[in-house]
Write a protein that holds these residues in place. Structure first.
Motif, PDB file in Angstrom:
ATOM      1  N   VAL A  99      18.763  13.466  19.638  1.00  0.00           N
ATOM      2  CA  VAL A  99      19.027  12.028  19.618  1.00  0.00           C
ATOM      3  C   VAL A  99      18.251  11.387  20.763  1.00  0.00           C
ATOM      4  CG1 VAL A  99      20.824  10.279  19.938  1.00  0.00           C
ATOM      5  CG2 VAL A  99      21.307  12.335  18.611  1.00  0.00           C
ATOM      6  N   ARG A 100      17.590  10.286  20.463  1.00  0.00           N
ATOM      7  CA  ARG A 100      16.802   9.582  21.472  1.00  0.00           C
ATOM      8  C   ARG A 100      17.506   8.302  21.879  1.00  0.00           C
ATOM      9  NH1 ARG A 100      10.791  10.788  20.453  1.00  0.00           N
ATOM     10  NH2 ARG A 100      10.974  12.770  19.369  1.00  0.00           N
ATOM     11  N   PRO A 101      17.594   8.036  23.179  1.00  0.00           N
ATOM     12  CA  PRO A 101      18.197   6.776  23.607  1.00  0.00           C
ATOM     13  C   PRO A 101      17.349   5.595  23.148  1.00  0.00           C
ATOM     14  CG  PRO A 101      17.575   8.154  25.499  1.00  0.00           C
ATOM     15  CD  PRO A 101      17.164   8.869  24.285  1.00  0.00           C
ATOM     16  N   ARG A 102      17.991   4.462  22.871  1.00  0.00           N
ATOM     17  CA  ARG A 102      17.288   3.270  22.408  1.00  0.00           C
ATOM     18  C   ARG A 102      17.234   2.158  23.442  1.00  0.00           C
ATOM     19  NH1 ARG A 102      19.003   1.835  16.342  1.00  0.00           N
ATOM     20  NH2 ARG A 102      17.841   3.463  15.305  1.00  0.00           N
ATOM     21  N   THR A 103      18.198   2.110  24.367  1.00  0.00           N
ATOM     22  CA  THR A 103      18.220   1.029  25.350  1.00  0.00           C
ATOM     23  C   THR A 103      17.270   1.351  26.497  1.00  0.00           C
ATOM     24  OG1 THR A 103      20.097   2.039  26.478  1.00  0.00           O
ATOM     25  CG2 THR A 103      20.595   0.352  24.837  1.00  0.00           C
ATOM     26  N   SER A 104      16.719   0.312  27.111  1.00  0.00           N
ATOM     27  CA  SER A 104      15.731   0.515  28.170  1.00  0.00           C
ATOM     28  C   SER A 104      16.315   1.266  29.366  1.00  0.00           C
ATOM     29  CB  SER A 104      15.135  -0.824  28.614  1.00  0.00           C
ATOM     30  OG  SER A 104      16.151  -1.682  29.084  1.00  0.00           O
ATOM     31  N   LEU A 105      17.576   1.054  29.673  1.00  0.00           N
ATOM     32  CA  LEU A 105      18.175   1.752  30.815  1.00  0.00           C
ATOM     33  C   LEU A 105      18.280   3.251  30.570  1.00  0.00           C
ATOM     34  CD1 LEU A 105      21.007  -0.684  31.873  1.00  0.00           C
ATOM     35  CD2 LEU A 105      19.004  -0.052  33.206  1.00  0.00           C
ATOM     36  N   LEU A 106      18.737   3.644  29.407  1.00  0.00           N
ATOM     37  CA  LEU A 106      18.898   5.072  29.128  1.00  0.00           C
ATOM     38  C   LEU A 106      17.583   5.732  28.721  1.00  0.00           C
ATOM     39  CD1 LEU A 106      22.331   5.204  27.295  1.00  0.00           C
ATOM     40  CD2 LEU A 106      21.776   5.939  29.607  1.00  0.00           C
ATOM     41  N   ARG A 107      16.606   4.951  28.308  1.00  0.00           N
ATOM     42  CA  ARG A 107      15.322   5.498  27.872  1.00  0.00           C
ATOM     43  C   ARG A 107      14.341   5.653  29.040  1.00  0.00           C
ATOM     44  NH1 ARG A 107      13.692   6.522  22.914  1.00  0.00           N
ATOM     45  NH2 ARG A 107      11.471   6.641  22.551  1.00  0.00           N
ATOM     46  N   GLU A 108      14.696   5.158  30.214  1.00  0.00           N
ATOM     47  CA  GLU A 108      13.817   5.196  31.384  1.00  0.00           C
ATOM     48  C   GLU A 108      13.222   6.587  31.578  1.00  0.00           C
ATOM     49  OE1 GLU A 108      11.701   3.960  34.555  1.00  0.00           O
ATOM     50  OE2 GLU A 108      12.980   2.636  33.371  1.00  0.00           O
ATOM     51  N   GLY A 109      11.886   6.699  31.516  1.00  0.00           N
ATOM     52  CA  GLY A 109      11.173   7.952  31.723  1.00  0.00           C
ATOM     53  C   GLY A 109      11.245   8.930  30.573  1.00  0.00           C
ATOM     54  N   PHE A 110      11.956   8.597  29.503  1.00  0.00           N
ATOM     55  CA  PHE A 110      12.151   9.525  28.385  1.00  0.00           C
ATOM     56  C   PHE A 110      10.831   9.869  27.702  1.00  0.00           C
ATOM     57  CE2 PHE A 110      13.113  10.569  23.970  1.00  0.00           C
ATOM     58  CZ  PHE A 110      14.116  11.509  24.117  1.00  0.00           C
ATOM     59  N   ASP A 111      10.030   8.856  27.392  1.00  0.00           N
ATOM     60  CA  ASP A 111       8.772   9.089  26.673  1.00  0.00           C
ATOM     61  C   ASP A 111       7.771   9.887  27.501  1.00  0.00           C
ATOM     62  OD1 ASP A 111       9.667   7.736  24.377  1.00  0.00           O
ATOM     63  OD2 ASP A 111       9.158   5.816  25.291  1.00  0.00           O
ATOM     64  N   ALA A 112       7.855   9.776  28.826  1.00  0.00           N
ATOM     65  CA  ALA A 112       6.957  10.520  29.710  1.00  0.00           C
ATOM     66  C   ALA A 112       7.500  11.910  30.035  1.00  0.00           C
ATOM     67  CB  ALA A 112       6.733   9.729  31.000  1.00  0.00           C
ATOM     68  N   GLY A 113       8.698  12.237  29.515  1.00  0.00           N
ATOM     69  CA  GLY A 113       9.288  13.545  29.766  1.00  0.00           C
ATOM     70  C   GLY A 113       9.911  13.686  31.147  1.00  0.00           C
ATOM     71  N   ARG A 114      10.168  12.555  31.817  1.00  0.00           N
ATOM     72  CA  ARG A 114      10.784  12.609  33.148  1.00  0.00           C
ATOM     73  C   ARG A 114      12.297  12.709  33.031  1.00  0.00           C
ATOM     74  NH1 ARG A 114       7.463   8.111  34.116  1.00  0.00           N
ATOM     75  NH2 ARG A 114       9.312   6.846  34.464  1.00  0.00           N
ATOM     76  N   GLN A 115      12.881  13.379  34.002  1.00  0.00           N
ATOM     77  CA  GLN A 115      14.330  13.499  34.057  1.00  0.00           C
ATOM     78  C   GLN A 115      14.915  12.194  34.580  1.00  0.00           C
ATOM     79  OE1 GLN A 115      14.685  16.872  36.618  1.00  0.00           O
ATOM     80  NE2 GLN A 115      14.426  18.333  34.959  1.00  0.00           N
ATOM     81  N   TYR A 116      16.159  11.945  34.224  1.00  0.00           N
ATOM     82  CA  TYR A 116      16.842  10.717  34.618  1.00  0.00           C
ATOM     83  C   TYR A 116      18.189  11.112  35.184  1.00  0.00           C
ATOM     84  CZ  TYR A 116      18.838   6.015  33.978  1.00  0.00           C
ATOM     85  OH  TYR A 116      19.425   4.796  34.160  1.00  0.00           O
ATOM     86  N   PHE A 117      18.480  10.634  36.385  1.00  0.00           N
ATOM     87  CA  PHE A 117      19.702  11.017  37.066  1.00  0.00           C
ATOM     88  C   PHE A 117      20.540   9.790  37.421  1.00  0.00           C
ATOM     89  CE2 PHE A 117      16.633  14.353  38.082  1.00  0.00           C
ATOM     90  CZ  PHE A 117      17.345  15.484  37.752  1.00  0.00           C
ATOM     91  N   VAL A 118      21.845  10.002  37.460  1.00  0.00           N
ATOM     92  CA  VAL A 118      22.802   9.007  37.936  1.00  0.00           C
ATOM     93  C   VAL A 118      23.673   9.725  38.961  1.00  0.00           C
ATOM     94  CG1 VAL A 118      24.794   7.600  37.289  1.00  0.00           C
ATOM     95  CG2 VAL A 118      22.837   7.740  35.755  1.00  0.00           C
ATOM     96  N   ASN A 119      23.899   9.083  40.093  1.00  0.00           N
ATOM     97  CA  ASN A 119      24.785   9.683  41.086  1.00  0.00           C
ATOM     98  C   ASN A 119      26.199   9.737  40.530  1.00  0.00           C
ATOM     99  OD1 ASN A 119      22.753  10.034  42.986  1.00  0.00           O
ATOM    100  ND2 ASN A 119      23.011   7.966  43.756  1.00  0.00           N
TER     101      ASN A 119
END
Length: 181
Positions: A99-119
């Motif tokens: 499943v791919r995120p659709r919103t810009s906040l959750l998609r941040e770095g997704f297309d470039a294969g970057r990891q996304y973290f939340v504290n």
């Protein structure tokens, strides 16, 4: 978007409440996810008739609405106790891709294969609601400044994704529908 805690699944989820469709129209995340799932299922070839099934079947994992993006705890590098939440992926129902995120906040770095973290502390028991808004103002010399801001608000409490593992599902038809989802 809302970040919520799901104590039953022991996870944090990024729930896409509103998504922007390719033509620019906004839609509820649950409706957009249901439409995408229905479209993928229509594209699948028809299944051959199944042999008579046992009244129950083993399921390794249940499905989750596709507008729920999982976050899993990972250790902070070089730290023994500190944990942060990393965006993960769930398999899509009826598809071979996650499943791919659709919103810009959750998609941040997704297309470039970057990891996304939340504290981890950013998602209290009540959850966190995140809203985006365009802001516009004029500078003292008349130039226009435009920016996109994200704001956080307290959530509405815990929720359940319905995710479960290792269970028996009832396979007997219920009112003409297969009960083994």
């Amino acid at each position: 978007m809302t970040l919520i805690r799901d104590e039953m699944a022991n996870m944090v989820w990024g729930v896409e409440r509103t998504v922007t469709l390719p033509h620019g129209e906004a839609r509820r995340g649950s409706e957009a996810a249901a439409e995408a799932l229905a479209h993928r299922l229509r594209l699948q070839p028809p299944r051959p008739p199944a042999a008579p099934a046992a009244p129950e079947a083993y399921r390794a994992m249940s499905s989750v609405p596709e507008n729920w993006i999982p976050f899993i705890p990972v250790h902070v590098p070089d730290q023994d106790r500190d944990v942060r939440l990393q965006r993960a992926a769930m398999p899509s129902v009826g598809g071979s891709q996650p499943v791919r995120p659709r919103t810009s906040l959750l998609r941040e770095g997704f297309d470039a294969g970057r990891q996304y973290f939340v504290n981890e502390e950013e998602v209290p028991q009540a959850g966190t609601k995140v809203t985006l808004a365009y802001n516009r103002t004029r500078w003292h010399d008349g130039r226009v400044a435009l920016w996109l801001s994200a704001r956080t608000h307290a959530g509405r409490g815990e929720a359940s994704s319905g995710l479960s593992f290792d269970y028996l599902a009832d396979t007997r038809p219920v009112n003409g529908h297969d009960g083994g989802s």
